[in-house]
Design a protein around this motif. Structure first.
Motif, PDB file in Angstrom:
ATOM      1  N   SER A  54      46.765  76.453  26.365  1.00 53.32           N
ATOM      2  CA  SER A  54      45.565  75.821  26.904  1.00 53.32           C
ATOM      3  C   SER A  54      44.324  76.363  26.195  1.00 53.32           C
ATOM      4  N   SER A  55      43.309  75.510  26.150  1.00 52.28           N
ATOM      5  CA  SER A  55      42.017  75.883  25.560  1.00 52.28           C
ATOM      6  C   SER A  55      40.907  75.275  26.397  1.00 52.28           C
ATOM      7  N   LEU A  56      39.845  76.040  26.605  1.00 55.75           N
ATOM      8  CA  LEU A  56      38.637  75.507  27.230  1.00 55.75           C
ATOM      9  C   LEU A  56      37.755  74.967  26.114  1.00 55.75           C
ATOM     10  N   ILE A  57      37.359  73.694  26.213  1.00 56.23           N
ATOM     11  CA  ILE A  57      36.513  73.112  25.180  1.00 56.23           C
ATOM     12  C   ILE A  57      35.383  72.305  25.808  1.00 56.23           C
ATOM     13  N   GLN A  58      34.300  72.185  25.067  1.00 54.79           N
ATOM     14  CA  GLN A  58      33.173  71.322  25.425  1.00 54.79           C
ATOM     15  C   GLN A  58      33.315  70.054  24.594  1.00 54.79           C
ATOM     16  N   VAL A  59      33.107  68.902  25.226  1.00 52.72           N
ATOM     17  CA  VAL A  59      33.238  67.624  24.537  1.00 52.72           C
ATOM     18  C   VAL A  59      31.939  66.839  24.727  1.00 52.72           C
ATOM     19  N   GLN A  87      29.587  74.723  10.402  1.00 50.75           N
ATOM     20  CA  GLN A  87      29.089  76.072  10.108  1.00 50.75           C
ATOM     21  C   GLN A  87      27.599  75.990   9.852  1.00 50.75           C
ATOM     22  N   SER A  88      26.901  77.055  10.195  1.00 47.68           N
ATOM     23  CA  SER A  88      25.457  77.115   9.975  1.00 47.68           C
ATOM     24  C   SER A  88      25.034  78.568   9.890  1.00 47.68           C
ATOM     25  N   VAL A  89      23.805  78.770   9.437  1.00 44.65           N
ATOM     26  CA  VAL A  89      23.213  80.102   9.405  1.00 44.65           C
ATOM     27  C   VAL A  89      22.031  80.076  10.360  1.00 44.65           C
ATOM     28  N   PHE A  90      22.018  81.004  11.342  1.00 46.54           N
ATOM     29  CA  PHE A  90      20.959  81.077  12.335  1.00 46.54           C
ATOM     30  C   PHE A  90      20.496  82.521  12.423  1.00 46.54           C
ATOM     31  N   ASN A  91      19.214  82.758  12.193  1.00 44.17           N
ATOM     32  CA  ASN A  91      18.656  84.118  12.189  1.00 44.17           C
ATOM     33  C   ASN A  91      19.423  85.050  11.251  1.00 44.17           C
ATOM     34  N   GLY A  92      19.807  84.511  10.099  1.00 43.93           N
ATOM     35  CA  GLY A  92      20.490  85.325   9.101  1.00 43.93           C
ATOM     36  C   GLY A  92      21.965  85.567   9.367  1.00 43.93           C
ATOM     37  N   ARG A  93      22.485  84.994  10.445  1.00 48.59           N
ATOM     38  CA  ARG A  93      23.908  85.187  10.763  1.00 48.59           C
ATOM     39  C   ARG A  93      24.652  83.869  10.606  1.00 48.59           C
ATOM     40  N   GLU A  94      25.790  83.944   9.947  1.00 44.53           N
ATOM     41  CA  GLU A  94      26.609  82.747   9.779  1.00 44.53           C
ATOM     42  C   GLU A  94      27.406  82.496  11.048  1.00 44.53           C
ATOM     43  N   ARG A  95      27.385  81.254  11.475  1.00 45.16           N
ATOM     44  CA  ARG A  95      28.149  80.846  12.667  1.00 45.16           C
ATOM     45  C   ARG A  95      29.041  79.680  12.281  1.00 45.16           C
ATOM     46  N   HIS A  96      30.152  79.547  12.992  1.00 43.48           N
ATOM     47  CA  HIS A  96      31.052  78.427  12.724  1.00 43.48           C
ATOM     48  C   HIS A  96      31.843  78.112  13.979  1.00 43.48           C
ATOM     49  N   GLY A  97      32.424  76.921  14.016  1.00 41.14           N
ATOM     50  CA  GLY A  97      33.212  76.515  15.172  1.00 41.14           C
ATOM     51  C   GLY A  97      33.744  75.112  14.986  1.00 41.14           C
ATOM     52  N   ILE A  98      34.163  74.529  16.100  1.00 42.35           N
ATOM     53  CA  ILE A  98      34.676  73.164  16.112  1.00 42.35           C
ATOM     54  C   ILE A  98      33.934  72.402  17.198  1.00 42.35           C
ATOM     55  N   ALA A  99      33.363  71.263  16.825  1.00 39.33           N
ATOM     56  CA  ALA A  99      32.684  70.391  17.786  1.00 39.33           C
ATOM     57  C   ALA A  99      33.632  69.251  18.134  1.00 39.33           C
TER      58      ALA A  99
END
Length: 116
Positions: A54-59, A87-99
Motif C-alpha cells: 500500500s501507498s498513501l498518495i495525493q491525486v 524534479q526541481s530546485v527550491f532554495n538551493g535544494r534539489e527535490r523530486h517525486g511523482i505527481a
C-alpha cells in the motif's frame, strides 16, 4: 518528463482525504488551474493497495471530475490515473517525486482476493 499510465484495475483505492482545492501559491491563496482548460483543480488523498502493498498518495483531479457524496474511507476509482516524475530546485535544494493525476474520482469497490 514522461507521463506513465497507471493500471489500477486490480487495486483497491480508499479515500483518505476529502477533495480540497489545490493551492498554487500558498502566500496568495491562488487556486491551481488546468493549463489547457483553465478549470480549477482539486486534490484528494488515497491509499492505493495492490499486490499486498500500500501507498498513501495525493491525486490531482479537475473540479468537474469530483463525484458528490464521497466520504473518507470509501472505496473509489480513479479513471485516467497517470504518474508523472518531477524534479526541481527550491532554495538551493534539489527535490523530486511523482505527481499523480486522474480525470475523475468516483465510487469504487473493494477488490476481492483471488482464491489460490
Amino acid at each position: 518528463m514522461r507521463v506513465i499510465r497507471v493500471d489500477a484495475s486490480t487495486a483497491t483505492i480508499l479515500l483518505t482525504e476529502a477533495p480540497a482545492p489545490k493551492v498554487r501559491d500558498r502566500q496568495t491563496g491562488e487556486i491551481a488551474k488546468d493549463t489547457v482548460s483553465g478549470e480549477a483543480l482539486m486534490t484528494i488523498g488515497v491509499v492505493y493497495i495492490d499486490e499486498g502493498e500500500s501507498s498513501l498518495i495525493q491525486v490531482t483531479i479537475p473540479g468537474s471530475g469530483v463525484t458528490d457524496g464521497l466520504t473518507v474511507g470509501d472505496p473509489v476509482s480513479l479513471p485516467g490515473l497517470v504518474a508523472r516524475p518531477w524534479q526541481s530546485v527550491f532554495n538551493g535544494r534539489e527535490r523530486h517525486g511523482i505527481a499523480y493525476r486522474a480525470t475523475a474520482v468516483m465510487p469504487g469497490a473493494f477488490q476481492m482476493a483471488q482464491a489460490g
